[in-house]
Design a protein around this motif. Sequence first.
Motif, PDB file in Angstrom:
ATOM      1  N   ASP A  84       0.850  -1.192   0.000  1.00 23.90           N
ATOM      2  CA  ASP A  84       0.000   0.000   0.000  1.00 23.90           C
ATOM      3  C   ASP A  84       0.882   1.237   0.000  1.00 23.90           C
ATOM      4  O   ASP A  84       1.998   1.211   0.529  1.00 23.90           O
ATOM      5  CB  ASP A  84      -0.902   0.001   1.242  1.00 23.90           C
ATOM      6  N   THR A  85       0.375   2.301  -0.592  1.00 27.94           N
ATOM      7  CA  THR A  85       1.025   3.609  -0.512  1.00 27.94           C
ATOM      8  C   THR A  85      -0.041   4.640  -0.182  1.00 27.94           C
ATOM      9  O   THR A  85      -1.200   4.494  -0.562  1.00 27.94           O
ATOM     10  CB  THR A  85       1.724   4.003  -1.834  1.00 27.94           C
ATOM     11  N   ASP A  86       0.361   5.664   0.535  1.00 23.66           N
ATOM     12  CA  ASP A  86      -0.534   6.769   0.851  1.00 23.66           C
ATOM     13  C   ASP A  86       0.285   8.042   0.721  1.00 23.66           C
ATOM     14  O   ASP A  86       1.291   8.213   1.420  1.00 23.66           O
ATOM     15  CB  ASP A  86      -1.088   6.622   2.270  1.00 23.66           C
ATOM     16  N   THR A  96       3.397   7.405   3.118  1.00 25.19           N
ATOM     17  CA  THR A  96       3.718   6.129   3.751  1.00 25.19           C
ATOM     18  C   THR A  96       3.727   5.041   2.686  1.00 25.19           C
ATOM     19  O   THR A  96       3.026   5.125   1.674  1.00 25.19           O
ATOM     20  CB  THR A  96       2.700   5.737   4.847  1.00 25.19           C
ATOM     21  N   THR A  98       3.620   0.790   2.750  1.00 26.55           N
ATOM     22  CA  THR A  98       3.528  -0.465   3.498  1.00 26.55           C
ATOM     23  C   THR A  98       4.065  -1.557   2.584  1.00 26.55           C
ATOM     24  O   THR A  98       3.680  -1.650   1.417  1.00 26.55           O
ATOM     25  CB  THR A  98       2.078  -0.765   3.905  1.00 26.55           C
ATOM     26  N   HIS A 109       7.597  -7.007   7.655  1.00 24.86           N
ATOM     27  CA  HIS A 109       6.388  -6.301   7.230  1.00 24.86           C
ATOM     28  C   HIS A 109       6.393  -4.963   7.967  1.00 24.86           C
ATOM     29  O   HIS A 109       6.420  -4.936   9.199  1.00 24.86           O
ATOM     30  CB  HIS A 109       5.174  -7.149   7.608  1.00 24.86           C
ATOM     31  N   GLU A 110       6.394  -3.856   7.207  1.00 29.66           N
ATOM     32  CA  GLU A 110       6.550  -2.545   7.826  1.00 29.66           C
ATOM     33  C   GLU A 110       5.727  -1.494   7.099  1.00 29.66           C
ATOM     34  O   GLU A 110       5.522  -1.580   5.892  1.00 29.66           O
ATOM     35  CB  GLU A 110       8.032  -2.132   7.798  1.00 29.66           C
ATOM     36  N   ARG A 111       5.273  -0.501   7.851  1.00 31.49           N
ATOM     37  CA  ARG A 111       4.687   0.709   7.282  1.00 31.49           C
ATOM     38  C   ARG A 111       5.711   1.804   7.533  1.00 31.49           C
ATOM     39  O   ARG A 111       5.959   2.190   8.675  1.00 31.49           O
ATOM     40  CB  ARG A 111       3.354   1.068   7.929  1.00 31.49           C
ATOM     41  N   SER A 112       6.324   2.295   6.468  1.00 33.15           N
ATOM     42  CA  SER A 112       7.379   3.296   6.569  1.00 33.15           C
ATOM     43  C   SER A 112       6.840   4.681   6.275  1.00 33.15           C
ATOM     44  O   SER A 112       5.999   4.859   5.401  1.00 33.15           O
ATOM     45  CB  SER A 112       8.497   2.988   5.565  1.00 33.15           C
ATOM     46  N   ARG A 113       7.389   5.663   6.989  1.00 31.50           N
ATOM     47  CA  ARG A 113       7.023   7.052   6.779  1.00 31.50           C
ATOM     48  C   ARG A 113       8.161   7.778   6.057  1.00 31.50           C
ATOM     49  O   ARG A 113       9.335   7.578   6.383  1.00 31.50           O
ATOM     50  CB  ARG A 113       6.722   7.735   8.113  1.00 31.50           C
ATOM     51  N   GLY A 126       9.547   3.772  10.747  1.00 33.21           N
ATOM     52  CA  GLY A 126       8.538   2.803  10.358  1.00 33.21           C
ATOM     53  C   GLY A 126       8.009   2.029  11.535  1.00 33.21           C
ATOM     54  O   GLY A 126       8.632   1.994  12.596  1.00 33.21           O
TER      55      GLY A 126
END
Length: 130
Positions: A84-86, A96, A98, A109-113, A126
């Motif tokens: 995912d991207t935001d 972000t 993901t 598995h990470e959501r990076s800022r 993240g």
Amino acid sequence: MSRRPTMTIRPCPCGLPEAYEDCCGRFHSGTAAAPTAERLMRSRYCAFVRRDGAYLLRTWHPRTRPERIDLDPGTRWTGLEILDTDGGSAFHTDGTVTFRASYRGGSLHERSRFERVDGAWVYVDGDFLS
């Protein structure tokens, strides 16, 4: 009749079909900057694959960047999946990404800022996800 050897171009480790030199290699060398947070994420994954700690530090936000990075020479990265991207486009100042980065024996598995600093995308931090 002679046959010319065929050259097989291996795709960039980041998962895009381009050759490394035309993909993340130009970001690593400094001849181009990642245009989006996702492309920066991909190039950073590729830097982990290639053990390019200098690039990882250079693309880390000054506010959160460690003094040095120790890359485990035993880790064999095997693939990147963007989930995912935001935000994070040419029209944003933050975003972000993901992702799931696989390595021999497991995955991360990470959501990076990401944020822009002086116009360039940098990794901020993240959150690890399960």
